[in-house]
Design a protein around this motif. Sequence first.
Motif, PDB file in Angstrom:
ATOM      1  N   LYS A 142     -13.558  14.711  -5.094  1.00 17.52           N
ATOM      2  CA  LYS A 142     -12.871  14.108  -3.957  1.00 17.52           C
ATOM      3  C   LYS A 142     -13.415  12.714  -3.670  1.00 17.52           C
ATOM      4  CE  LYS A 142     -11.744  14.946   0.904  1.00 17.52           C
ATOM      5  NZ  LYS A 142     -11.907  15.877   2.061  1.00 17.52           N
ATOM      6  N   ASP A 143     -14.752  12.566  -3.692  1.00 14.25           N
ATOM      7  CA  ASP A 143     -15.354  11.253  -3.449  1.00 14.25           C
ATOM      8  C   ASP A 143     -14.968  10.259  -4.543  1.00 14.25           C
ATOM      9  OD1 ASP A 143     -16.531  12.362  -1.227  1.00 14.25           O
ATOM     10  OD2 ASP A 143     -18.458  12.736  -2.216  1.00 14.25           O
ATOM     11  N   THR A 144     -14.948  10.727  -5.789  1.00 17.82           N
ATOM     12  CA  THR A 144     -14.579   9.838  -6.892  1.00 17.82           C
ATOM     13  C   THR A 144     -13.134   9.372  -6.769  1.00 17.82           C
ATOM     14  OG1 THR A 144     -16.152  10.963  -8.357  1.00 17.82           O
ATOM     15  CG2 THR A 144     -14.434   9.646  -9.392  1.00 17.82           C
ATOM     16  N   LEU A 155       0.818  -1.214   0.000  1.00 14.19           N
ATOM     17  CA  LEU A 155       0.000   0.000   0.000  1.00 14.19           C
ATOM     18  C   LEU A 155       0.852   1.266   0.000  1.00 14.19           C
ATOM     19  CD1 LEU A 155      -2.839  -0.977   2.500  1.00 14.19           C
ATOM     20  CD2 LEU A 155      -2.961  -0.858   0.007  1.00 14.19           C
ATOM     21  N   VAL A 156       2.079   1.172   0.497  1.00 13.17           N
ATOM     22  CA  VAL A 156       2.962   2.337   0.537  1.00 13.17           C
ATOM     23  C   VAL A 156       3.804   2.444  -0.723  1.00 13.17           C
ATOM     24  CG1 VAL A 156       4.888   3.406   1.763  1.00 13.17           C
ATOM     25  CG2 VAL A 156       3.021   2.355   3.041  1.00 13.17           C
ATOM     26  N   ARG A 157       4.215   1.295  -1.282  1.00 10.53           N
ATOM     27  CA  ARG A 157       5.245   1.306  -2.319  1.00 10.53           C
ATOM     28  C   ARG A 157       4.717   1.111  -3.737  1.00 10.53           C
ATOM     29  NH1 ARG A 157      10.553   0.242  -0.493  1.00 10.53           N
ATOM     30  NH2 ARG A 157      10.705   0.035   1.765  1.00 10.53           N
ATOM     31  N   ARG A 158       3.524   0.603  -3.908  1.00  2.78           N
ATOM     32  CA  ARG A 158       3.063   0.323  -5.262  1.00  2.78           C
ATOM     33  C   ARG A 158       3.005   1.612  -6.075  1.00  2.78           C
ATOM     34  NH1 ARG A 158       0.533  -4.636  -6.591  1.00  2.78           N
ATOM     35  NH2 ARG A 158      -0.046  -3.613  -8.549  1.00  2.78           N
ATOM     36  N   PRO A 159       3.603   1.638  -7.269  1.00  4.94           N
ATOM     37  CA  PRO A 159       3.581   2.861  -8.094  1.00  4.94           C
ATOM     38  C   PRO A 159       2.178   3.307  -8.457  1.00  4.94           C
ATOM     39  CG  PRO A 159       5.226   1.295  -8.903  1.00  4.94           C
ATOM     40  CD  PRO A 159       4.426   0.571  -7.878  1.00  4.94           C
ATOM     41  N   GLU A 160       1.248   2.355  -8.648  1.00  5.64           N
ATOM     42  CA  GLU A 160      -0.106   2.746  -9.034  1.00  5.64           C
ATOM     43  C   GLU A 160      -0.783   3.555  -7.938  1.00  5.64           C
ATOM     44  OE1 GLU A 160       1.159  -0.252  -8.923  1.00  5.64           O
ATOM     45  OE2 GLU A 160       0.428  -1.573 -10.527  1.00  5.64           O
ATOM     46  N   ILE A 161      -0.570   3.169  -6.670  1.00  4.45           N
ATOM     47  CA  ILE A 161      -1.190   3.907  -5.572  1.00  4.45           C
ATOM     48  C   ILE A 161      -0.546   5.272  -5.414  1.00  4.45           C
ATOM     49  CG2 ILE A 161      -1.575   3.894  -3.083  1.00  4.45           C
ATOM     50  CD1 ILE A 161      -1.922   0.928  -3.183  1.00  4.45           C
ATOM     51  N   GLN A 162       0.779   5.328  -5.546  1.00  8.54           N
ATOM     52  CA  GLN A 162       1.443   6.625  -5.478  1.00  8.54           C
ATOM     53  C   GLN A 162       0.960   7.544  -6.597  1.00  8.54           C
ATOM     54  OE1 GLN A 162       3.499   7.752  -3.094  1.00  8.54           O
ATOM     55  NE2 GLN A 162       3.042   5.849  -2.027  1.00  8.54           N
ATOM     56  N   GLU A 163       0.830   6.988  -7.793  1.00  7.49           N
ATOM     57  CA  GLU A 163       0.338   7.784  -8.913  1.00  7.49           C
ATOM     58  C   GLU A 163      -1.078   8.275  -8.658  1.00  7.49           C
ATOM     59  OE1 GLU A 163      -0.403   7.333 -13.757  1.00  7.49           O
ATOM     60  OE2 GLU A 163       0.475   5.697 -12.590  1.00  7.49           O
ATOM     61  N   GLU A 164      -1.891   7.446  -7.990  1.00  6.71           N
ATOM     62  CA  GLU A 164      -3.266   7.839  -7.695  1.00  6.71           C
ATOM     63  C   GLU A 164      -3.303   8.995  -6.694  1.00  6.71           C
ATOM     64  OE1 GLU A 164      -6.924   7.769  -8.866  1.00  6.71           O
ATOM     65  OE2 GLU A 164      -5.483   6.270  -9.565  1.00  6.71           O
ATOM     66  N   VAL A 190      -9.514   3.540  -3.186  1.00  5.38           N
ATOM     67  CA  VAL A 190      -9.881   2.382  -2.359  1.00  5.38           C
ATOM     68  C   VAL A 190      -9.982   1.123  -3.218  1.00  5.38           C
ATOM     69  CG1 VAL A 190     -11.713   1.397  -0.941  1.00  5.38           C
ATOM     70  CG2 VAL A 190     -10.998   3.754  -0.577  1.00  5.38           C
ATOM     71  N   ALA A 191     -10.615   1.252  -4.397  1.00  6.44           N
ATOM     72  CA  ALA A 191     -10.731   0.097  -5.287  1.00  6.44           C
ATOM     73  C   ALA A 191      -9.351  -0.397  -5.725  1.00  6.44           C
ATOM     74  CB  ALA A 191     -11.574   0.464  -6.509  1.00  6.44           C
ATOM     75  N   LEU A 192      -8.453   0.544  -6.024  1.00  4.46           N
ATOM     76  CA  LEU A 192      -7.104   0.164  -6.410  1.00  4.46           C
ATOM     77  C   LEU A 192      -6.371  -0.496  -5.246  1.00  4.46           C
ATOM     78  CD1 LEU A 192      -4.876   0.188  -8.544  1.00  4.46           C
ATOM     79  CD2 LEU A 192      -4.271   2.495  -7.789  1.00  4.46           C
ATOM     80  N   SER A 193      -6.580   0.004  -4.033  1.00  6.42           N
ATOM     81  CA  SER A 193      -5.937  -0.596  -2.861  1.00  6.42           C
ATOM     82  C   SER A 193      -6.421  -2.024  -2.650  1.00  6.42           C
ATOM     83  CB  SER A 193      -6.212   0.249  -1.622  1.00  6.42           C
ATOM     84  OG  SER A 193      -5.715   1.573  -1.772  1.00  6.42           O
ATOM     85  N   MET A 194      -7.726  -2.264  -2.831  1.00  8.59           N
ATOM     86  CA  MET A 194      -8.250  -3.618  -2.700  1.00  8.59           C
ATOM     87  C   MET A 194      -7.643  -4.542  -3.749  1.00  8.59           C
ATOM     88  SD  MET A 194     -10.140  -3.650  -0.075  1.00  8.59           S
ATOM     89  CE  MET A 194     -10.844  -5.274  -0.340  1.00  8.59           C
ATOM     90  N   ALA A 195      -7.483  -4.031  -4.978  1.00  3.06           N
ATOM     91  CA  ALA A 195      -6.865  -4.851  -6.020  1.00  3.06           C
ATOM     92  C   ALA A 195      -5.419  -5.181  -5.678  1.00  3.06           C
ATOM     93  CB  ALA A 195      -6.936  -4.111  -7.360  1.00  3.06           C
TER      94      ALA A 195
END
Length: 403
Positions: A261-263, A183-192, A269-274
């Motif tokens: 903001k909600d979107t 959750l901290v290191r994935r590039p997709e989450i950082q990009e999000e 959250v959806a990306l984090s679950m994936a």
Amino acid sequence: NDSGGTSIGIEDRQVSLRPSTSEERYHNIAGLGLSWSTLDFAVGYYRTAQRNDQILMAEERRRKVAQNVLQDVRSAYWRALGAQRLLPQVDGLLARTNDALRQAREAQDRGLLPRQEILAYQRALLDSVSLLTQRRQDLEFAQAELRALMSLPPNQPMQLVDTPDPRLPKLSADLSQLEQVALVRRPEIQEEWYRQRVNQRDIEIAKAQLWPSVGVDLSTRYDSNQYLYNNHWQAAGIEVSINLLRLLQLPALNASQQSQKDTDEMRRVALSMAVLTQVRIGALRYGLAMHELQFAEESLVVDTKLLDYARSARKTSLGSELELIRAEGRFLLSRYQREAAQSTAQAAWGRLYNSVGLDVFPTTIQSYDIKSLAQEIEKITLTMENQRLRGAVSGENSPRLAQ
């Protein structure tokens, strides 16, 4: 022409002055001014922050591409290495099988053996040829895939260094800790996260444009006209402007900001679950691949003993030759399954490594040539593998996060 004029009385309309001028026909006018707007400054500040976030997003995408390339190359390398080990033996056994099949057909034509026995013998040989041909195609595809990943010409010879297979590490880290690292290191989450800030600043720019714009002007002027009493002078001014109709957009902008903001939050959250699902599936796949590798190694030991027994019991009869070919076929199939299990386990480890989001690029590097970069990536990869991902959990080699 001269720039001048005259004067007349207001009441009697009589000319009171003769025509005169106070300006030279030719003179120079110069000025130097400075203007500054608070609205332009605010919008420029937000735009600059957006550009910085977009640069960070591009860097995260670059990290992701590097991780995917490393994973693909790892998988293709082990498959190609297995192909390099097995192709000569497969080709040799195919040649022997085809030769035995030719001899069986000759024996059938001469009537040396019963028809049912010779047909059953040919059927067994054809099954061996079919199975070996399919395995050979898989091996050829593995080498072609590695050539493509290395940007080599399709027909260029490629010889991989054949070293003993390293032992794959055991996954000793807690799965929940790996999920936290992902959750901290994935590039997709950082990009999000960066994309969320960019979207929010778009609304902030729109809001900033609603408020009054305050402009400050400072200037110094010069005129070479000799008739002027003062040829130099300075000017200063403050200008305040506002578009009252734009203030009506404020409620709509507030609603748009909350909706955006909600979107963004739902998407994150959806990306984090994936990501969490990928980590768990990656750990499960790696464990299953290790069991499959262990089973393949045990099967290879058994088939190796069977092949030694078939070679010892070989005679001049046709049936014993068939048994030897079958034993060699089973042995090669076990070798293939073992190499396939090894490549699958390596790919599963690389996929787990990728799902956690560990950065393969060094924080600092003196040169970005291929040799130096490959050495640094190898050093980071081996360090993580030797530590069995403990370094990732403890926070070492952390990515550079922008606040």
